[in-house]
Design an enzyme around this catalytic site. Structure first.
Site, PDB file in Angstrom:
ATOM      1  N   GLU A 256       0.886  -1.174   0.000  1.00  0.00           N
ATOM      2  CA  GLU A 256       0.000   0.000   0.000  1.00  0.00           C
ATOM      3  C   GLU A 256       0.911   1.207   0.000  1.00  0.00           C
ATOM      4  OE1 GLU A 256      -1.663   3.047   0.633  1.00  0.00           O
ATOM      5  OE2 GLU A 256      -2.339   2.502   2.652  1.00  0.00           O
ATOM      6  N   CYS A 290      -1.505   9.101   2.804  1.00  0.00           N
ATOM      7  CA  CYS A 290      -1.309   8.636   1.427  1.00  0.00           C
ATOM      8  C   CYS A 290      -2.511   8.961   0.556  1.00  0.00           C
ATOM      9  CB  CYS A 290      -1.031   7.138   1.412  1.00  0.00           C
ATOM     10  SG  CYS A 290      -2.382   6.126   2.075  1.00  0.00           S
TER      11      CYS A 290
END
Length: 480
Positions: A256, A290
Site C-alpha cells: 500500500e 497517502c
C-alpha cells in the site's frame, strides 16, 4: 507502562523483551534535537538472534494456525477491551509525532474497528465445493500462508501498524512486525495488547531496526525461507526496493504505497460541498496521508467561481493549528520547499499561503499552500508532496482528461464531484485507481471496504474478507 519501557522500547522475540542491545534515539517532533526515548535495535549481524526470530515465527505459526477460530476470536475480543482501556497511552504515542488529537482518536477507533471486523470474518466458511467432471468430489479450502513480515510507517502509527498485524493474524498466520524508527512506541503498545489478550507469544514478534540496517535486515529475513508473504505500507520509492528484494526470493507481497490523488470537479458539482471538502482532504493531518488530495481539476465553466470560493474557504480552514506541518525529519520539509520552488520557477503561482524558506527551515514547519498554473514539466506535477498543499487545474474535455490522468504512474484515490451520479459512476469505471469516491473525500478508508492501489500505488487489498484472503492460500482437494 513502566518508566523503563517509556524510555527504552524493547525488541520482543519469543515473548521475551530485550533492551540489552544498541539503542537508537527517537527525537521529539517539537524539538528535533531532543530524544524522547530510544528503541532497541535488532543486531543485523547476530546469527543467533535471527535463528531465535525465525524459530519463534515458525513455532508461532504452527500453534496459532491450529488454534480453533473461536479461541482466535476471544483473543481479538480481549485485545479490543485492552485497546480501549489503554487509549491514553496510544494517544500519547501519536502526539509524539505531531499528530493532532482528532487523528489520534481516528487511529485508535479505527484499530478497534479493524479488530471487530476481523472478528466478524473469522467464523466464515473456509472453502467451497466446485463442480468437477473428473472427480467424485472436489473441495477448495483456504489455509494461512505462513509466517508474515509486516512493515508499517509512522504517519498513522497506531492504525497502520495494527492493520499490518491484524490481517495476517486473523488469517491464522504468525507475524514478524518491523516498526517504523519514527514511531516504535505505537507498535510496541499494540503488540503488548495482543500478547496480554492471550495471543501465543511466538505468534507475534516485534523488531526495531536502525535506518541504515534496513536493507541488510530485509535481505536476511526474506532469504531465510521463513517468511511466506510480506506486507508494506509506505512510499512508492521504498516499496519498489522491497518488492525487488522479495522478487529475488519469489515471496509474494501486499503493498500500500503513495498516491498522487486527484479530484475532478464537474460543472454540475455542488461547490458549497466540494470546496471545503477538497481543502480538508489536502491539508488534513498536514497532508501526511497517502490518500490526501494533491491535484484538483475544475471544469472551465466553473473554474473562476470555484477559485473565488476557494480563496474564501482556505483562510478559515487554515486557522486550525492542525494544518501546519511539523516533522522530526527535516528531509520532508526540504522536499516540499524544493517542489514548490521548482514549480514556481516554471511558472506556477501560489494562490494561497506563502513559504518563507529561511523560516521554514528554522522552524521545520510548512504552512498550507494552494498552487495554480503548475507546469507539466514541474517535479510537483507527478510527485507526491506528502505535505499540506495542492494545485488547481482547468479542463474542458473530460474524456481527454481521464486519458491524461491514467498515464500517471500512481493509482490510489480519485474523487468526482457531480450531481449526475450515473454519469459520475461511468467516469469512475474508466479511472485507473484503487478507489473513486463520488461527492466525498479522497481520505476514505473504512474496515468493510477494500483498500489499496494500482500501478505505482501498490497491489493487494487490506480490510475485511479481502484482507484475510491476502494471507490465505487456496488448496484444492479431489476425491475419487
Amino acid at each position: 507502562m513502566s518508566t523503563e519501557v517509556a524510555r527504552r522500547i524493547p525488541l520482543i522475540i519469543g515473548g521475551k523483551e530485550n533492551t540489552t542491545r544498541a539503542q537508537v534515539a527517537v527525537n521529539s517532533h517539537t524539538f528535533p534535537e531532543e530524544s524522547i526515548h530510544t528503541f532497541t535495535s535488532f543486531d543485523i549481524n547476530d546469527t543467533k538472534l535471527y535463528r531465535e526470530l525465525f524459530d519463534s515465527a515458525n513455532k508461532g505459526f504452527e500453534e496459532w494456525s491450529a488454534t480453533p477460530y473461536n479461541e482466535k476470536i476471544k483473543v481479538f475480543q480481549k485485545a479490543v477491551v485492552l485497546l480501549k482501556e489503554r487509549k491514553d497511552e496510544f494517544f500519547k504515542s501519536h502526539h509524539e509525532i505531531g499528530g493532532p488529537s482528532w487523528f489520534a482518536g481516528f487511529n485508535v477507533d479505527g484499530t478497534v474497528d479493524q479488530l471487530e471486523e476481523y472478528i466478524s470474518q473469522m467464523s466464515n466458511p473456509t472453502g467451497v465445493l466446485p463442480q468437477s467432471l473428473e472427480s467424485k468430489l472436489a473441495i477448495t479450502i483456504k489455509q494461512p500462508i505462513g509466517p508474515v513480515l509486516a512493515i508499517a510507517p509512522w504517519n498513522a502509527p497506531i492504525l497502520l501498524a495494527a492493520r499490518s498485524i491484524a490481517a495476517p493474524l486473523a488469517a491464522g498466520c504468525s507475524v514478524i512486525h518491523k516498526s517504523s524508527e519514527k514511531s516504535p512506541l505505537a507498535s510496541y503498545l499494540f503488540v503488548k495488547c495482543l500478547h496480554d489478550a492471550g495471543l501465543p507469544k511466538d505468534a507475534l514478534q516485534l523488531v526495531h531496526v536502525a535506518p541504515q540496517d534496513n536493507p541488510q535486515f530485509l535481505n536476511e529475513v526474506l532469504s531465510s525461507g521463513t517468511i511466506k508473504k510480506l506486507n508494506f505500507t509506505g512510499s512508492t520509492a521504498v516499496g519498489t526496493k522491497i518488492a525487488t528484494v522479495a522478487a529475488n526470493y519469489l515471496i509474494p507481497y501486499l503493498l500500500e504505497l503513495g498516491g498522487k490523488n486527484f479530484s475532478i470537479v464537474r460543472k454540475d458539482a455542488d461547490l458549497d460541498k466540494a470546496v471545503g471538502n477538497i481543502v480538508w482532504s489536502s491539508w488534513s493531518h498536514k497532508g501526511q496521508i497517502c490518500m490526501s488530495t494533491d491535484k484538483v481539476y475544475i471544469h472551465e465553466d466553473i473554474y473562476d467561481e470555484f477559485k473565488e470560493r476557494l480563496q474564501k474557504v482556505a483562510p478559515e480552514v487554515a486557522k486550525d493549528p492542525d494544518y501546519s506541518i511539523c516533522q522530526r525529519d527535516p528531509v520532508f520539509t526540504k522536499k516540499i520547499i524544493e517542489l514548490v520552488e521548482d514549480a514556481v520557477s516554471k511558472g506556477a503561482n501560489i494562490l494561497y499561503g506563502n513559504i518563507d524558506k529561511e523560516k521554514v527551515l528554522k522552524t521545520n514547519s510548512v504552512p498550507p499552500l494552494i498552487l495554480e498554473d503548475v507546469n507539466e514539466d514541474s517535479i510537483l506535477n507527478n510527485t507526491e508532496s506528502f505535505g499540506p498543499l495542492f494545485s488547481i487545474h482547468k479542463y474542458n474535455d473530460e474524456a481527454q482528461l481521464i486519458k491524461d490522468l491514467n498515464v500517471n504512474s500512481y493509482g490510489l484515490k480519485a474523487t468526482i464531484w457531480s450531481q449526475n451520479i450515473l454519469e459520475a459512476i461511468d467516469i469512475a469505471k474508466n479511472i485507473e485507481t484503487g478507489a473513486v469516491h463520488i461527492n466525498s473525500s479522497s481520505v476514505h478508508d473504512e474496515v468493510t471496504i477494500p483498500h489499496g492501489g494500482v500501478k505505482g500505488s501498490g497491489q493487494g487489498r487490506f480490510n475485511s474478507s479481502w484482507g484475510l484472503d491476502e494471507f490465505n492460500i487456496i488448496k484444492t482437494i479431489t476425491l475419487n
